[in-house]
Write a protein that holds these residues in place. Structure first.
Motif, short mmCIF file in Angstrom:
data_model
loop_
_atom_site.label_atom_id
_atom_site.label_comp_id
_atom_site.label_asym_id
_atom_site.label_seq_id
_atom_site.Cartn_x
_atom_site.Cartn_y
_atom_site.Cartn_z
N GLU A 1 0.85 -1.19 0.00
CA GLU A 1 0.00 0.00 0.00
C GLU A 1 0.88 1.24 0.00
OE1 GLU A 1 -2.42 -0.09 3.50
OE2 GLU A 1 -0.79 -0.88 4.73
N LYS A 2 0.28 2.34 -0.45
CA LYS A 2 0.95 3.64 -0.44
C LYS A 2 0.20 4.49 0.58
CE LYS A 2 2.84 3.55 -5.11
NZ LYS A 2 3.02 4.30 -6.38
N ILE A 3 0.80 4.59 1.76
CA ILE A 3 0.14 5.27 2.87
C ILE A 3 1.21 5.74 3.84
CG2 ILE A 3 -0.16 3.17 4.22
CD1 ILE A 3 -2.92 4.22 5.04
N SER A 4 0.98 6.87 4.49
CA SER A 4 1.96 7.43 5.41
C SER A 4 1.97 6.65 6.73
CB SER A 4 1.64 8.90 5.69
OG SER A 4 2.46 9.41 6.73
N THR A 5 3.13 6.65 7.38
CA THR A 5 3.22 6.01 8.70
C THR A 5 2.44 6.80 9.74
OG1 THR A 5 5.32 7.18 9.03
CG2 THR A 5 5.42 4.89 8.29
N ARG A 6 2.08 8.05 9.42
CA ARG A 6 1.28 8.83 10.37
C ARG A 6 -0.14 8.29 10.47
NH1 ARG A 6 4.04 13.02 7.64
NH2 ARG A 6 2.22 13.38 6.32
N VAL A 7 -0.57 7.54 9.46
CA VAL A 7 -1.89 6.92 9.48
C VAL A 7 -1.81 5.65 10.32
CG1 VAL A 7 -3.76 5.95 8.11
CG2 VAL A 7 -2.43 7.86 7.22
N ARG A 8 -2.55 5.61 11.40
CA ARG A 8 -2.43 4.49 12.33
C ARG A 8 -3.04 3.21 11.79
NH1 ARG A 8 1.70 5.62 15.50
NH2 ARG A 8 1.52 7.66 16.50
N VAL A 9 -4.13 3.33 11.03
CA VAL A 9 -4.79 2.13 10.49
C VAL A 9 -4.38 1.98 9.03
CG1 VAL A 9 -6.98 1.01 10.01
CG2 VAL A 9 -6.73 2.42 12.07
N ARG A 10 -3.62 0.92 8.75
CA ARG A 10 -3.17 0.65 7.38
C ARG A 10 -3.85 -0.64 6.90
NH1 ARG A 10 2.92 1.01 8.98
NH2 ARG A 10 2.13 1.57 11.03
N PRO A 11 -4.81 -0.53 5.99
CA PRO A 11 -5.65 -1.69 5.64
C PRO A 11 -4.85 -2.90 5.16
CG PRO A 11 -6.60 0.33 4.76
CD PRO A 11 -5.25 0.69 5.29
N GLN A 12 -3.87 -2.70 4.29
CA GLN A 12 -3.14 -3.85 3.76
C GLN A 12 -2.24 -4.49 4.81
OE1 GLN A 12 -3.47 -5.43 0.73
NE2 GLN A 12 -5.30 -4.12 0.75
N PHE A 13 -1.71 -3.71 5.72
CA PHE A 13 -0.91 -4.29 6.79
C PHE A 13 -1.81 -5.12 7.72
CE2 PHE A 13 1.25 -4.00 10.99
CZ PHE A 13 2.34 -4.80 10.65
N GLU A 14 -3.00 -4.60 8.01
CA GLU A 14 -3.94 -5.37 8.82
C GLU A 14 -4.33 -6.66 8.11
OE1 GLU A 14 -4.82 -4.75 11.87
OE2 GLU A 14 -3.67 -2.89 11.96
N ALA A 15 -4.47 -6.60 6.78
CA ALA A 15 -4.80 -7.81 6.00
C ALA A 15 -3.66 -8.82 6.07
CB ALA A 15 -5.10 -7.43 4.56
N ALA A 16 -2.41 -8.33 6.04
CA ALA A 16 -1.25 -9.23 6.15
C ALA A 16 -1.23 -9.92 7.52
CB ALA A 16 0.04 -8.44 5.92
N LEU A 17 -1.51 -9.17 8.58
CA LEU A 17 -1.55 -9.77 9.92
C LEU A 17 -2.67 -10.79 10.02
CD1 LEU A 17 -0.94 -6.68 12.24
CD2 LEU A 17 0.69 -8.44 11.56
N THR A 18 -3.83 -10.48 9.45
CA THR A 18 -4.96 -11.42 9.49
C THR A 18 -4.61 -12.72 8.77
OG1 THR A 18 -6.55 -9.60 9.58
CG2 THR A 18 -7.37 -11.75 8.88
N ALA A 19 -3.99 -12.59 7.58
CA ALA A 19 -3.60 -13.79 6.82
C ALA A 19 -2.57 -14.61 7.60
CB ALA A 19 -3.03 -13.36 5.47
N ALA A 20 -1.61 -13.94 8.24
CA ALA A 20 -0.59 -14.65 9.00
C ALA A 20 -1.20 -15.40 10.19
CB ALA A 20 0.47 -13.67 9.48
#
Length: 323
Positions: free
Chosen positions: A129-148
């Motif tokens: 995803e293309k998103i700033s680290t200032r954004v606390r909720v990152r959808p694709q990172f949450e999806a990666a954690l869910t898949a893991a």
């Protein structure tokens, strides 16, 4: 399996065949554990492309030969399906999920994709995803954690690894990075970084945790230094009269021309062909009618404010005098 005499690559071929035959074939429909079959019903001489490309290390091969002990050309018979799970103590027990991130849409992710792919992670297992680290909720990172977490729940004997290119891809806030590492450890997941000050598997115990916290704090400090330097540069440029952003389409000289000619009765449509944009992407062209009217509206607001302020002060003085 018996190695073929006079064939120095027989062990490699058999290993390739084992890995290919763990996959069902989308072309001839054979189940795992069997070689591919031809239209005539015999064992095919090479595995079908759609089947061996499912194996990451064979994906770029043009063809994979069927070993002689599978009987190419002989009548096809179903083989024995391979075991579903691999041994937990082998290197293949590691399952990696990649995550790639950059801050802005002008940045590219390809270099991170290449690094993760070179580490053996297929593209369909890389979340980006293309998103700033200032954004606390990152959808694709949450999806990666869910898949893991789902993989870990179904295959508890496997080591599930979240792989990123470097620590800064996860965040630059020390507290957030440390909390994230603890979250992964609590769910039985492993963090891996390919570059940066701590390449390799993150060790949540002892010196590994201390080093991770130290470099996370360094990353946060680096980010603050960059921010302060940027703000100082912008402030210095502003003091010299240089401001960011696109240059105005209607300059002060052009606005003066419009006001002067409108005062003698000319319309904006008549004035527009004589106005030339001096800078920017549209340099040398005429401004649009809408741009001229916007400039006039801004000018009217600028002129109206001092008049309104003076009127308000006069009203206040009269009110105080009447008391």
């Amino acid at each position: 399996m018996v190695d073929l005499p006079g064939s120095p690559d027989s062990a490699t071929d058999l290993t390739d065949a084992d890995e290919v035959e763990r996959q069902p074939c989308p072309r001839c429909g054979v189940e795992p554990g069997s070689p591919c079959r031809s239209r005539s019903g015999a064992v095919a001489g090479t595995y079908h492309t759609g089947r061996f490309t499912k194996v990451a290390r064979l994906a770029k091969r043009l063809r994979v030969q069927t070993p002689a002990n599978r009987g190419p050309g002989q009548p096809w018979r179903p083989g024995t399906p391979p075991p579903e799970a691999l041994p937990a103590d082998g290197p293949s027990a590691d399952i990696r999920i990649g995550y790639a991130r950059c801050s802005t849409f002008t940045q590219e992710l390809q270099s991170q994709f290449d690094a993760l792919a070179a580490h053996g992670i297929p593209r369909d297992k890389i979340f980006s995803e293309k998103i700033s680290t200032r954004v606390r909720v990152r959808p694709q990172f949450e999806a990666a954690l869910t898949a893991a977490r789902q993989i870990k729940a179904h295959a508890p004997h496997c080591r599930v690894i979240i792989t990123v290119y470097e620590m800064k891809r996860l965040g630059r806030d020390a507290a957030e990075l440390t909390a994230l590492a603890d979250h992964l450890t609590a769910h039985g997941l492993v963090l891996e970084m390919l570059a940066g000050p701590l390449p390799g598997i993150y060790d949540p115990s002892g010196p590994g945790r201390i080093l991770f916290a130290f470099f996370a704090a360094m990353a946060e400090t680096e980010r603050e230094n960059i921010r302060e330097a940027t703000l100082e540069g912008l402030d210095a440029a502003a003091r010299k009269g240089k401001h960011g952003g696109r240059p105005p389409v209607i300059t002060d000289d052009m606005l003066h021309t419009v006001l002067r000619r409108r005062a003698v009765g000319e319309t904006v449509e008549q004035i527009r062909p004589d106005l030339i944009i001096p800078t920017g992407k549209r340099k040398g062209l005429n401004p649009s009618i809408a741009s001229i009217y916007r400039a006039l509206a801004d000018h009217d607001k600028t002129q109206a404010y001092p008049e309104a302020l003076a009127q308000a002060r006069a009203d206040l003085a009269a009110l105080q005098a009447g008391r």
